[in-house]
Design a protein around this motif. Structure first.
Motif, PDB file in Angstrom:
ATOM      1  N   ARG A 151     -14.476  18.514 -21.496  1.00 26.29           N
ATOM      2  CA  ARG A 151     -14.790  18.388 -22.917  1.00 26.29           C
ATOM      3  C   ARG A 151     -13.963  19.361 -23.751  1.00 26.29           C
ATOM      4  O   ARG A 151     -13.680  19.104 -24.917  1.00 26.29           O
ATOM      5  CB  ARG A 151     -16.273  18.670 -23.171  1.00 26.29           C
ATOM      6  N   MET A 152     -13.601  20.485 -23.146  1.00 21.37           N
ATOM      7  CA  MET A 152     -12.853  21.525 -23.841  1.00 21.37           C
ATOM      8  C   MET A 152     -11.365  21.476 -23.510  1.00 21.37           C
ATOM      9  O   MET A 152     -10.609  22.393 -23.839  1.00 21.37           O
ATOM     10  CB  MET A 152     -13.407  22.904 -23.458  1.00 21.37           C
ATOM     11  N   GLY A 153     -10.930  20.397 -22.831  1.00 21.21           N
ATOM     12  CA  GLY A 153      -9.526  20.300 -22.449  1.00 21.21           C
ATOM     13  C   GLY A 153      -9.138  21.292 -21.377  1.00 21.21           C
ATOM     14  O   GLY A 153      -7.981  21.719 -21.298  1.00 21.21           O
ATOM     15  N   MET A 154     -10.089  21.649 -20.526  1.00 23.89           N
ATOM     16  CA  MET A 154      -9.863  22.634 -19.470  1.00 23.89           C
ATOM     17  C   MET A 154     -10.089  21.998 -18.109  1.00 23.89           C
ATOM     18  O   MET A 154     -10.623  20.885 -18.002  1.00 23.89           O
ATOM     19  CB  MET A 154     -10.815  23.832 -19.661  1.00 23.89           C
ATOM     20  N   VAL A 155      -9.726  22.721 -17.067  1.00 25.73           N
ATOM     21  CA  VAL A 155     -10.056  22.308 -15.703  1.00 25.73           C
ATOM     22  C   VAL A 155     -11.203  23.178 -15.203  1.00 25.73           C
ATOM     23  O   VAL A 155     -11.380  24.309 -15.662  1.00 25.73           O
ATOM     24  CB  VAL A 155      -8.838  22.422 -14.757  1.00 25.73           C
ATOM     25  N   PRO A 156     -12.023  22.675 -14.269  1.00 27.64           N
ATOM     26  CA  PRO A 156     -13.105  23.487 -13.728  1.00 27.64           C
ATOM     27  C   PRO A 156     -12.581  24.777 -13.108  1.00 27.64           C
ATOM     28  O   PRO A 156     -11.495  24.813 -12.520  1.00 27.64           O
ATOM     29  CB  PRO A 156     -13.733  22.573 -12.671  1.00 27.64           C
ATOM     30  N   ASP A 157     -13.381  25.832 -13.249  1.00 27.24           N
ATOM     31  CA  ASP A 157     -12.984  27.110 -12.673  1.00 27.24           C
ATOM     32  C   ASP A 157     -14.189  27.792 -12.049  1.00 27.24           C
ATOM     33  O   ASP A 157     -15.205  27.161 -11.796  1.00 27.24           O
ATOM     34  CB  ASP A 157     -12.272  27.995 -13.705  1.00 27.24           C
TER      35      ASP A 157
END
Length: 284
Positions: A151-157
């Motif tokens: 949703r935030m344009g990120m990848v899981p971390d």
């Protein structure tokens, strides 16, 4: 608990209770316990204490005020964007931060005592990832989980690429991560993420009950079992057999094993008997 059992950190507290059960509580309610840089420092301080105190035999990680952890600190992300105008410098800074938090996350995952996450309310993003680091996840009926990163344009971390597919399978992990959808406690239990679901008012007591039962077990043997299981998906059979042989030799040289053998010869109940604890009354 006495006041000496409570350690106030920056945005969390650490309590050491009876039987060696430690409780680490996120206390940033104004931000639904979002994981700030200060809270990450609190994790490091907590891990330092737990790793070096042999009296601690189980750890509970939980939130406060109806939230486990709403994920990363978005306001902090905005400040980082504002302070780093050059894309290359920003990428390098974020890479350093990620490498740093994986150092303490690996320590959390590798603690040689059982870790229980007591999840009430949202466990989103990094909050969900931290819960996945626990050995047991207990959830309240109002708990919810979300791999919110896309949703935030990120990848899981925070280790989610490692932990989630091992728990739910590759196809389901792809779905949860790529849709970034929210799912509740009962679905999380059906997927194998959550061990048990309880009413919100009972959640922490149930976590303490489970922790107290685990804390009565053989600390060293349980730690070695956890260590081996954490490595089992990444090692071939021969490597795991060598680890097993070494750990068994260590376990059988410890006082807990010698006492268990004597109890067996005397026809006494084991000191650590999960079935007897379940069936008995007033057992923690």
């Amino acid at each position: 608990m006495t006041t000496s059992d409570l350690l106030a950190l920056r945005e969390a507290t650490l309590r050491i209770g009876p039987g060696g059960v430690a409780e680490f509580t996120h206390r940033r309610p104004e931000a639904r316990n979002a994981l700030s840089m200060a809270m990450r420092e609190d994790y490091r301080d907590m891990l330092e204490r737990v790793e070096n105190d042999r009296g601690i035999r189980a750890l509970i990680v939980t939130g406060s005020d109806g939230s486990f952890c709403a994920g990363g600190d978005v306001k902090g992300m905005a400040a980082m964007h504002a302070s780093q105008s050059e894309a290359g410098a920003a990428a390098q800074a974020r890479s350093r931060i990620a490498a740093d938090h994986h150092r303490w996350l690996d320590r959390l995952r590798s603690l040689d005592v059982p870790v229980i996450a007591a999840v009430d309310g949202p466990a989103f993003g990094a909050g969900a990832s931290i819960a996945l680091m626990a050995d047991f996840v207990l959830a309240s009926t109002r708990a919810s989980f979300c791999m919110v990163f896309a949703r935030m344009g990120m990848v899981p971390d925070f280790g989610a690429f490692h932990t989630l597919p091992r728990l739910v399978g590759l196809a389901k992990a792809k779905e949860l991560m790529m849709t970034a959808r929210r799912f509740g406690a009962e679905e999380a239990r059906s997927l194998g993420i959550v061990h048990a679901v309880h009413e919100p008012a009972c959640l922490l007591d149930e976590a303490r009950h489970l922790a107290a039962r685990l804390a009565r077990g053989p600390r060293d043997a349980l730690g070695m079992i956890k260590n081996s299981l954490n490595r089992s998906f990444d090692c071939d059979y021969r490597t795991m057999a060598e680890i097993e042989a070494h750990q068994q030799a260590v376990a059988m040289s410890l006082p807990f094993h010698a006492d268990a053998v004597q109890r067996f010869l005397r026809k006494e109940s084991p000191a650590y008997d999960w079935d007897r604890a379940v069936e008995g009354k007033g057992t923690a």
